[in-house]
Design a protein around this motif. Structure first.
Motif, short mmCIF file in Angstrom:
data_model
loop_
_atom_site.label_atom_id
_atom_site.label_comp_id
_atom_site.label_asym_id
_atom_site.label_seq_id
_atom_site.Cartn_x
_atom_site.Cartn_y
_atom_site.Cartn_z
N ALA A 230 -6.65 -2.98 -59.40
CA ALA A 230 -7.26 -1.88 -60.15
C ALA A 230 -8.48 -2.44 -60.88
O ALA A 230 -8.58 -2.37 -62.10
CB ALA A 230 -6.26 -1.29 -61.13
N ALA A 232 -11.89 -1.82 -60.08
CA ALA A 232 -13.12 -1.05 -59.89
C ALA A 232 -14.09 -1.77 -58.96
O ALA A 232 -13.74 -2.14 -57.84
CB ALA A 232 -13.76 -0.74 -61.25
N THR A 235 -13.20 -4.92 -56.88
CA THR A 235 -12.09 -4.86 -55.93
C THR A 235 -12.49 -5.40 -54.56
O THR A 235 -11.72 -6.09 -53.89
CB THR A 235 -11.56 -3.43 -55.80
OG1 THR A 235 -11.18 -2.97 -57.10
CG2 THR A 235 -10.34 -3.37 -54.89
N SER A 236 -13.70 -5.09 -54.12
CA SER A 236 -14.14 -5.57 -52.81
C SER A 236 -14.27 -7.09 -52.79
O SER A 236 -14.02 -7.72 -51.76
CB SER A 236 -15.46 -4.91 -52.41
OG SER A 236 -16.47 -5.18 -53.38
N SER A 250 -20.95 -1.32 -54.79
CA SER A 250 -20.99 -1.37 -56.25
C SER A 250 -22.42 -1.18 -56.74
O SER A 250 -23.35 -1.81 -56.24
CB SER A 250 -20.43 -2.71 -56.75
OG SER A 250 -19.06 -2.83 -56.41
N ASP A 335 -17.85 1.76 -58.30
CA ASP A 335 -17.53 1.51 -56.89
C ASP A 335 -17.56 2.84 -56.15
O ASP A 335 -16.85 3.76 -56.49
CB ASP A 335 -16.17 0.84 -56.75
CG ASP A 335 -15.09 1.44 -57.64
OD1 ASP A 335 -15.43 2.02 -58.69
OD2 ASP A 335 -13.90 1.33 -57.30
N ALA A 342 -11.94 8.52 -54.08
CA ALA A 342 -11.25 7.26 -54.33
C ALA A 342 -10.41 6.79 -53.15
O ALA A 342 -10.15 7.53 -52.20
CB ALA A 342 -10.35 7.41 -55.55
N ASN A 355 -6.36 0.43 -55.52
CA ASN A 355 -6.86 1.60 -56.24
C ASN A 355 -8.32 1.30 -56.60
O ASN A 355 -8.59 0.44 -57.44
CB ASN A 355 -6.04 1.85 -57.50
CG ASN A 355 -6.68 2.91 -58.38
OD1 ASN A 355 -6.94 4.02 -57.93
ND2 ASN A 355 -6.94 2.57 -59.63
N CYS A 356 -9.26 1.99 -55.95
CA CYS A 356 -10.68 1.72 -56.19
C CYS A 356 -11.49 2.91 -55.69
O CYS A 356 -10.93 3.93 -55.27
CB CYS A 356 -11.11 0.43 -55.48
SG CYS A 356 -11.00 0.51 -53.67
N TRP A 358 -13.58 4.94 -57.30
CA TRP A 358 -13.65 6.15 -58.15
C TRP A 358 -15.06 6.51 -58.54
O TRP A 358 -15.29 7.57 -59.12
CB TRP A 358 -12.78 5.95 -59.39
CG TRP A 358 -11.33 6.00 -59.05
CD1 TRP A 358 -10.51 4.95 -58.74
CD2 TRP A 358 -10.54 7.18 -58.90
NE1 TRP A 358 -9.25 5.41 -58.43
CE2 TRP A 358 -9.24 6.77 -58.52
CE3 TRP A 358 -10.78 8.54 -59.06
CZ2 TRP A 358 -8.20 7.67 -58.29
CZ3 TRP A 358 -9.76 9.44 -58.83
CH2 TRP A 358 -8.48 9.01 -58.45
#
Length: 410
Positions: A230, A232, A235-236, A250, A335, A342, A355-356, A358
Motif C-alpha cells: 500500500a 502508492a 509500489t511499482s 508516477s 500513481d 485503482a 493496492n495502488c 489511485w
C-alpha cells in the motif's frame, strides 16, 4: 493478543497517540506503507477479521507521504458502477468513522460542485448524475442560478472565457482533516496491539518459490504470513524487486494553501475546463489543487507553471481571491493507471497483495479501501466491491475508464 495499554512503555511521553516499537522478527501480516490506506487496512483486518499480529511499515514518518499531502476532498459521484460502488461504500463509512474511532476527524459534509463550462461537459455531467441516481448516490444537476445560490462567491457571469453552464452537486460530499484521520486510525491500531513501525523502508522480499514469506527492510528481515503493498507511487519500485511489472506511472501532483481568511467559501468547487478545485479548510486557509504534472517523477515538487495556471483559473472563478497570498505549496507522488482506476487484489505471488493506482482519488476512498483490502487479505479472494479492480483487467480488457468522468481531481 491482549490489547496494549496506551503509554505503558513510554512513561516519558504519556501524551503520545501511539507507540514507536522496533519491528519483531515475524508477523501474521505485514502492510507496506503507513499512509491512510495502510492504516485503514490494518484497522479493518483487526476489527472485521480479528487479526492484530500485524506490522504497518512506513519508510519515513507515519502518514508522511501522500496522506499528508492531499487536499482532503471526499465524494462518491463517479460515473461507472464499479467506481461508484467502492466510493459510495467509503462515503458511508466516513459518515460513521469519527464516532467509531472516537477521534475528531473534522469530517464536514459541505457538498461538492463539479462545474460544466461547455455543452459537451453539460451532457457528460447530466449523464453522470443519472448514473449516480441509478446507484443510489445523492447527485443532482443544478443550473447557473442554483450554482450561485449554493456558492455565492463563485463568478457565474456569462461573459467569462469559460462561463458556468451548470454543475453536478453532491450534498453529502465534503472534506476531512487528513492528519486527524491518520492519527485516529493509528491510535486505534496501537490500542489493539498492532505495531506501527516508522523509518523502516522495505528494500526487497523473502520468497520460497512463488510464495512471498517476508520483507527485507533497513531494520532487518521480517517474516510474514501475508504481505500487503500500500505504497502508492512507490509500489511499482517494490514490485520490480519481484520482476512484477505494474501498469502504473508516477507523477508529481501539486497543491497550495493561502493565508488564513475568514470563512467565505461554503462548499468545494471543482472545474475541469479551467483545471482547478478550491475549498476552505477549517482553520481558514484556501486549499487549491489542479491536475498532475505531465512528466514522470518520484520527486515531491513540481513545475511552477502548473501552480501559475492553477492560480489563474482560481482567480477567474473567484475574483475575490485575487489579493489572497499563497502561504505554502507542495506536491505528492501519485500513481496513475491507463484507465485512471485503482488496482486492488491478488498478485501472481502467493501471500502478496497489491493496492495502488489511485491517482488523485486515494484519500476519499480510504475507509472503503481498508474494508475491501482487509477482506481480500484475510480471505485470499477479493471483496465484491474490489473484484473489478484486479490486475487481470489489463490483460482481459475489462477496463474501468474514469478519465475525465468525475472532474479535475479524479
Amino acid at each position: 493478543m491482549m490489547p496494549r495499554t496506551p503509554g505503558a512503555d513510554l512513561p516519558e511521553h504519556p501524551d503520545r497517540l501511539w507507540h514507536n516499537p522496533d519491528p519483531k522478527s515475524s508477523y501474521d501480516a505485514v502492510i507496506v506503507g503507513g499512509g491512510g490506506h495502510g492504516l485503514a487496512t490494518a484497522y479493518y483486518l483487526a476489527v472485521n477479521h480479528g487479526m492484530t499480529d500485524i506490522a504497518v511499515l512506513e519508510s519515513g514518518w507515519l502518514a508522511g507521504g501522500n496522506m499528508a499531502r492531499n487536499t482532503t476532498i471526499i465524494r462518491s459521484n463517479y460515473l461507472w458502477d464499479e467506481s461508484a460502488g467502492l466510493y459510495e461504500h467509503a462515503l458511508k463509512l466516513w459518515e460513521g468513522l469519527e464516532d467509531e474511532l472516537d477521534y475528531p476527524l473534522l469530517f464536514s459534509q459541505r457538498g461538492v460542485l463539479n462545474l460544466a463550462h461547455s455543452l459537451q461537459e453539460v451532457r457528460d455531467s447530466v449523464r453522470r448524475v443519472e448514473a449516480n441516481k441509478l446507484n443510489g448516490i445523492d447527485a443532482e444537476w443544478v443550473d447557473p442560478q442554483q450554482v450561485a445560490e449554493i456558492c455565492p462567491i463563485l463568478n457565474t457571469s456569462p461573459d467569462l472565457r469559460y462561463p458556468v453552464l451548470g454543475a453536478t452537486w453532491q450534498p453529502r460530499a465534503g472534506i476531512a482533516k487528513h492528519d486527524h484521520v491518520a492519527w485516529g486510525l493509528a491510535r486505534a491500531l496501537d490500542r489493539m496491539g498492532v505495531d506501527l513501525v516508522q523509518n523502516c523502508q522495505v528494500t526487497g522480499f523473502e520468497r520460497v518459490g512463488d510464495r512471498v514469506v517476508g520483507v527485507r527492510t533497513t531494520r532487518g528481515t521480517i517474516h510474514a504470513g501475508k504481505v500487503a503493498l500500500a505504497a502508492a507511487g512507490q509500489t511499482s519500485v517494490l514490485a520490480d524487486e519481484l520482476g512484477l511489472r505494474l501498469p502504473i506511472q508516477s507523477h508529481p501532483l501539486q497543491a497550495l494553501v493561502s493565508e488564513l481568511l475568514e470563512p467565505v467559501h461554503p462548499t468545494v468547487v471543482m472545474s475541469n475546463a479551467v483545471h482547478v478545485y478550491v475549498s476552505q479548510a477549517h482553520k481558514g486557509e484556501l486549499v487549491l489543487g489542479a491536475g498532475i504534472d505531465s512528466y514522470n517523477s518520484y520527486s515531491r515538487h513540481g513545475a511552477f507553471h502548473t501552480i501559475e495556471r492553477e492560480m489563474t483559473a482560481a482567480v477567474e472563478l473567484f475574483p475575490m481571491f485575487a489579493r489572497a497570498h499563497v502561504l505554502r505549496t507542495w506536491a505528492g507522488t501519485v500513481d496513475v493507471t491507463p484507465d485512471a482506476s485503482a488496482i486492488m487484489g491478488l498478485t501472481p505471488f502467493e501471500g502478496l497483495y497489491i493496492n495502488c493506482g489511485w491517482g488523485t482519488g486515494g484519500f476519499k476512498a480510504t475507509p472503503g479501501v481498508g474494508w475491501c483490502y482487509a477482506h481480500t487479505i484475510a480471505h485470499d479472494e477479493p471483496h465484491p466491491l474490489n473484484a473489478p479492480f484486479s490486475l487481470e483487467r489489463f490483460t482481459t480488457g475489462a477496463l474501468i475508464d474514469e478519465h475525465g468522468a468525475a472532474g479535475v481531481a479524479h
